[in-house]
Design a protein around this motif. Structure first.
Motif, mmCIF file in Angstrom:
data_model
loop_
_atom_site.group_PDB
_atom_site.id
_atom_site.type_symbol
_atom_site.label_atom_id
_atom_site.label_comp_id
_atom_site.label_asym_id
_atom_site.label_seq_id
_atom_site.Cartn_x
_atom_site.Cartn_y
_atom_site.Cartn_z
ATOM 1 N N ALA C 233 -7.525 -5.208 3.356
ATOM 2 C CA ALA C 233 -6.780 -4.088 2.775
ATOM 3 C C ALA C 233 -7.551 -2.766 2.873
ATOM 4 O O ALA C 233 -7.067 -1.827 3.508
ATOM 5 N N PRO C 234 -8.759 -2.651 2.303
ATOM 6 C CA PRO C 234 -9.454 -1.356 2.421
ATOM 7 C C PRO C 234 -9.866 -1.031 3.850
ATOM 8 O O PRO C 234 -9.963 0.138 4.223
ATOM 9 N N MET C 235 -10.073 -2.046 4.671
ATOM 10 C CA MET C 235 -10.509 -1.768 6.036
ATOM 11 C C MET C 235 -9.396 -1.096 6.835
ATOM 12 O O MET C 235 -9.642 -0.161 7.588
ATOM 13 N N MET C 236 -8.158 -1.588 6.675
ATOM 14 C CA MET C 236 -7.042 -1.024 7.434
ATOM 15 C C MET C 236 -6.344 0.109 6.677
ATOM 16 O O MET C 236 -5.493 0.779 7.225
ATOM 17 N N SER C 237 -6.662 0.271 5.410
ATOM 18 C CA SER C 237 -6.022 1.199 4.463
ATOM 19 C C SER C 237 -4.507 1.041 4.417
ATOM 20 O O SER C 237 -3.801 1.947 4.017
ATOM 21 N N PHE C 238 -4.021 -0.119 4.850
ATOM 22 C CA PHE C 238 -2.585 -0.338 4.826
ATOM 23 C C PHE C 238 -2.328 -1.842 4.930
ATOM 24 O O PHE C 238 -2.958 -2.529 5.733
ATOM 25 N N ILE C 239 -1.415 -2.344 4.089
ATOM 26 C CA ILE C 239 -1.021 -3.742 4.248
ATOM 27 C C ILE C 239 0.496 -3.824 4.235
ATOM 28 O O ILE C 239 1.159 -3.033 3.562
ATOM 29 N N SER C 240 1.034 -4.774 4.993
ATOM 30 C CA SER C 240 2.484 -4.950 5.017
ATOM 31 C C SER C 240 2.788 -6.449 5.040
ATOM 32 O O SER C 240 1.907 -7.260 5.318
ATOM 33 N N PRO C 241 4.030 -6.810 4.740
ATOM 34 C CA PRO C 241 4.376 -8.239 4.692
ATOM 35 C C PRO C 241 4.122 -8.943 6.019
ATOM 36 O O PRO C 241 3.972 -10.171 6.035
#
Lengths: 240, 289, 332
Positions: C233-241
């Motif tokens: 999560a913090p590495m990509m600064s974005f999470i999705s289903p």
């Protein structure tokens, strides 16, 4: 040591075992014989936890073990082998024996194997790093027994260990079974082949059509007219 | 209110029929070959594209439907011969290769067909008014066709010599071989028939919904759910479960929540596995046809 | 001892040393891009290593691995944003929650032998989890996903908030996962798992509680996947289903099989082959997946032991002082 009390097993309408009652005493080397389809293997399956008895109870070391799963029975010291040779074909003898040492190696192990160094005692050294699936079939059977011993078993149920072996392999196998027995393990062997058993066991239980028809010294049992009838009858059927 | 329920039920049956068409292929292949083919859904997707190109190139819907079934039968035969025949005895290997096939087919399809949503004009347009309900004509046609397909398939299994050979094999492979069933031929045929059903389902699916290279996941999931619900390997079970699931989804999304539509089946499946692990029709717990 | 036997003995150690050396490349000499790729490879390798525990060692076909990975990412993000946990505390929290869920899912799924039920239930669970993430708007942000604005806090005076800091977390996660699998492989528990994989019935008659062993392996494997997810999560600064999608699991299974299921180095080799080489050569991800698909099929059909499995066999043959006598043929 093992007491079978009025055990029956039905599959739907089919009666596979009918009111079997018998006791195997500590330190015995006994046999279980009967024609094909008599219920020998079903009886072993019920005793070893593979099947649950429909009726009756089974006691091991004085405790009721009916319906307990196989790993619980192994923990109490009752271990079976399988018809033919059931081993881990891809694992080596050394690995297989270490796996079989699962219980004795655990914390709070209740028992240690009666033969501590099976690898050496059974003469497996030269094969130790071969995968079990590539062993000669006589050695595979011996490995099956060695694995059972390594669990720390106090009683072994051997299911047709000699089927399909050459005369020399049978002789080796008998030596192994005697060795295990001499080390203090109670042994109960199923065998279809009477000759194999007669030279080995001190007592024979005979079943036919799901019921027990004789129990006694091997020499006496084979002279029992009901046993002769069961065997000859079965052979007559097989021939016809 | 009553009308609403009736309409929802017809919708549910129509979708359920499509699911059943997919599921009979999955369950049959599992029952006969012991392979859970996760790539079955990709055949649905490819079938839909075959129909799409047939309609857009002017060949028409009906030849497209036939072509979809035939081409997928051929594709199934090739897969069976090259791959699945060699993983017969091994559940894990069968599963794994089917995952590999999914990756290949899906991503190639996305490269060739582009990820755009495609639709084609269905053969029937407009709607039918019946007993106060407004029903889309194409949906009714699809319902009739899936009933025909599944019914014909069932009769084929029950009545023909070949169908009996298939059922014999599902019950006992060795026994069937002993009485002279040509195992390899039957296995190949089962794979081809299952794939043809998937291809046909794809063509019908495409006449109602949008087509994309990634559409396979939904029919596949439904197919797998039904296979479990109906009892692994049971064809009547898969059909019954198909209609049941269609109805559950239709009513669930009409009266509970539409966006969770695809979730109802999974809930059903997990409950079923907890309480009826052998499925609706799998009484003995072994694979049956 | 012949020189070839010496080489054969030394090669595995050389491999591990090489890995150790590779770990330091992005940290010191590397460009931003190299740090990014390094983090990605470390995370993927950790994920594949944890999947290998249940698929490779226990022989159980779990298809929920990406779901637990995504669960870890979401759970930690939600705990940090809504419950005010620190990043570091969110890791054990997410792992515990994942372990509990794995136990609940695992119980019905693992009762049956043959692997098909586990594959189906875990597949259904994974899709259900993805649908939940896509539909539970208020908590997960729905299908559009969630922006991540937090970064790992400084710890022991070391700044983890930049990409290099997160790289070290990824490496630490890989090492933790490897250590877990390494110790399990060497333990009584690990040997029992292998027995379960080879023959469940025989294992149970040797005193191994098959169900319990499968459960523990599944729970540990899933909790480790959740751990790796917390960093994503913090590495990509974005999470999705999409993170929870079954396609992610499929690629992971492919990586494990390609590298060698049931071997310690297999998942790492598989990750390098699948991710590292194409990324460095800038091959488009679409074709990479097609090629991986073909490779999965070929590996299963032609060399089911995978790259490391085959290498191990060759090395073992070289280690022998003289060729082994041909194994006697089984008689029946």
């Amino acid at each position: 040591m093992l007491r079978i009390d009025n055990v029956s097993k039905r599959f739907g309408g089919l009666v596979a075992l009918r009111n079997i009652t018998l006791e195997i005493r500590k330190g015995e080397l006994s046999g279980l014989i009967g024609p094909n389809g008599a219920g020998k293997t079903t009886l072993f399956n019920v005793v070893s936890g593979f099947l649950r008895p429909t009726e009756g109870q089974i006691f091991f070391d004085g405790k009721d073990i009916s319906g307990l799963p196989p790993h619980e029975l192994a923990m109490r010291g009752l271990v079976r082998t399988f018809q033919g040779a059931r081993v881990f074909p891809k694992l080596t003898i050394r690995e297989s024996l270490r796996i079989a040492g699962h219980l004795p190696l655990g914390r709070g192990a209740r028992r240690q194997p009666v033969i501590p160094d099976v690898l050496h005692e059974f003469g497996f050294e030269k094969y130790a790093d071969e995968p079990a699936g590539s062993l000669p079939s006589g050695v595979m059977r011996e490995l099956g027994i060695a694995m059972a011993i390594s669990t720390g078993a106090s009683m072994l149920l051997l299911d047709e260990p000699a089927a399909g072996l050459s005369a020399e392999e049978v002789a080796n196998l008998q030596r192994v079974i005697r060795r295990v027995h001499a080390a203090g393990v109670t042994v109960w062997v199923i065998e279809h082949n009477l000759h194999f058993l007669m030279g080995l066991v001190e007592r024979a239980v005979v079943v036919d059509a799901g019921g027990m028809i004789a129990d006694g010294l091997p020499g006496e049992v084979t002279r029992d007219p009901r046993v002769i009838e069961a065997y000859l009858g079965a052979e007559a059927h097989a021939a016809g | 209110m009553l009308l609403d329920i009736a309409q929802t039920a017809v919708d549910g049956l129509m979708v359920g029929g499509l699911y059943a068409t997919v599921a009979v292929g999955v369950t049959l292949v599992f029952g006969i070959m012991g392979i859970l083919n996760f790539a079955h859904g990709q055949m649905v997707m490819l079938g839909a594209y075959v129909a799409f190109y047939s309609v857009t190139t002017g060949l028409g819907f009906w030849p497209g439907l036939a072509l979809a079934a035939l081409s997928m039968a051929l594709f199934g035969l090739i897969l069976e011969r090259l791959i699945f025949r060699h993983t017969l005895t091994d559940h894990m290997a069968g599963l794994t290769v089917s995952l590999g096939i999914i990756m290949v087919v899906e991503h190639l399809a996305s490269a060739v067909f582009t990820p755009d949503h495609r639709t084609f004009d269905p053969p029937l347009a407009g709607s039918v008014r019946f007993a106060g309900m407004t029903l889309s004509a194409q949906r009714l046609l699809v319902l009739a066709l899936v009933l025909l397909l599944v019914g014909a398939f069932y009769l084929f299994l029950q009545r023909t010599r070949f169908g009996k050979a298939i059922r014999a094999m599902g019950q006992n492979r060795t026994g069937a071989a002993l009485v002279g069933v040509q195992i390899t031929h039957v296995t190949a045929a089962v794979f081809a028939i299952g794939s043809a059903m998937a291809g046909a389902a794809g063509a019908l699916y495409g006449s109602l919904f949008a087509i994309t290279p990634y559409m396979a996941a939904a029919p596949l999931m439904k197919g797998l759910i039904l296979t479990v619900l109906g009892g692994l390997g049971s064809v009547p079970g898969a059909v019954a479960a198909g209609f049941l699931l269609g109805l559950a989804e239709s009513f669930g999304s009409r009266y509970l929540s539409a966006s969770f539509r695809d979730g109802y089946g999974f809930v059903l499946m997990i409950v079923a596995l907890l309480y009826f692990p052998t499925g609706l029709f799998g009484v003995r717990g072994t694979a049956r046809v | 001892m012949k020189p070839i036997a010496l080489v054969a003995r030394a090669l595995p150690y050389v491999g591990w040393l090489l890995l150790a050396a590779l770990i330091f490349v992005p940290a010191y000499g590397g460009s931003r891009y190299l740090v990014y790729i390094g983090t990605l490879i470390a995370l993927q390798a950790a994920l594949a290593t944890s999947l290998n525990l249940i698929v490779g060692y226990a022989g159980q076909f779990a298809m929920s691995h990406a779901a637990f990975y995504g669960f870890g990412a979401y759970a930690s993000a939600i705990l940090i944003n809504s419950a005010g946990l620190t990043f570091w505390w969110s890791i054990p929290a997410a792992m515990l929650a994942a372990a509990a869920i794995a136990a609940i899912i695992g119980y019905p799924a693992l009762r049956y032998t043959g692997g098909v039920y586990l594959a189906l239930i875990t597949f259904a669970f994974g899709e259900l989890a993805r649908l939940t993430a896509a539909n539970w708007q208020d908590v997960t942000g729905g299908p559009m996903g969630m922006r991540i604005t937090y970064a790992p806090e400084a710890l022991f005076g070391f700044n983890f908030a930049n990409s290099r800091g997160m790289y070290w977390i990824a490496v630490a996660m890989l090492l933790v996962t490897l250590a877990v699998v390494f110790f399990i492989q060497r333990s009584r528990f690990g040997r029992a798992l292998i027995a379960v994989r080879e023959d469940e019935v025989l294992a149970s008659f040797l005193g191994i509680d098959v169900m319990r062993h499968k459960m523990i392996a599944y729970v540990i494997s899933s909790a480790l996947a959740a751990m790796v997810g917390t960093l994503y999560a913090p590495m990509m600064s974005f999470i999705s289903p999409e993170l929870l999608s079954v396609h992610e699991t499929i690629s992971l299974v492919g990586i494990v099989i390609l590298g060698g299921a049931g071997t310690l180095a297999g998942p790492i080799v598989g990750t390098f082959v699948f991710l590292g080489i194409p990324e460095l050569l800038r091959i488009e991800s679409l074709y990479r997946l097609v090629v991986l698909g073909v490779v999965i099929v070929l590996v299963v059909l032609l060399m089911p032991q995978g790259i490391v499995g085959v290498a191990n066999r060759v090395l073992k043959r070289w280690q022998r002082p003289k060729p082994a006598p041909p194994p006697a043929e089984a008689e029946n």
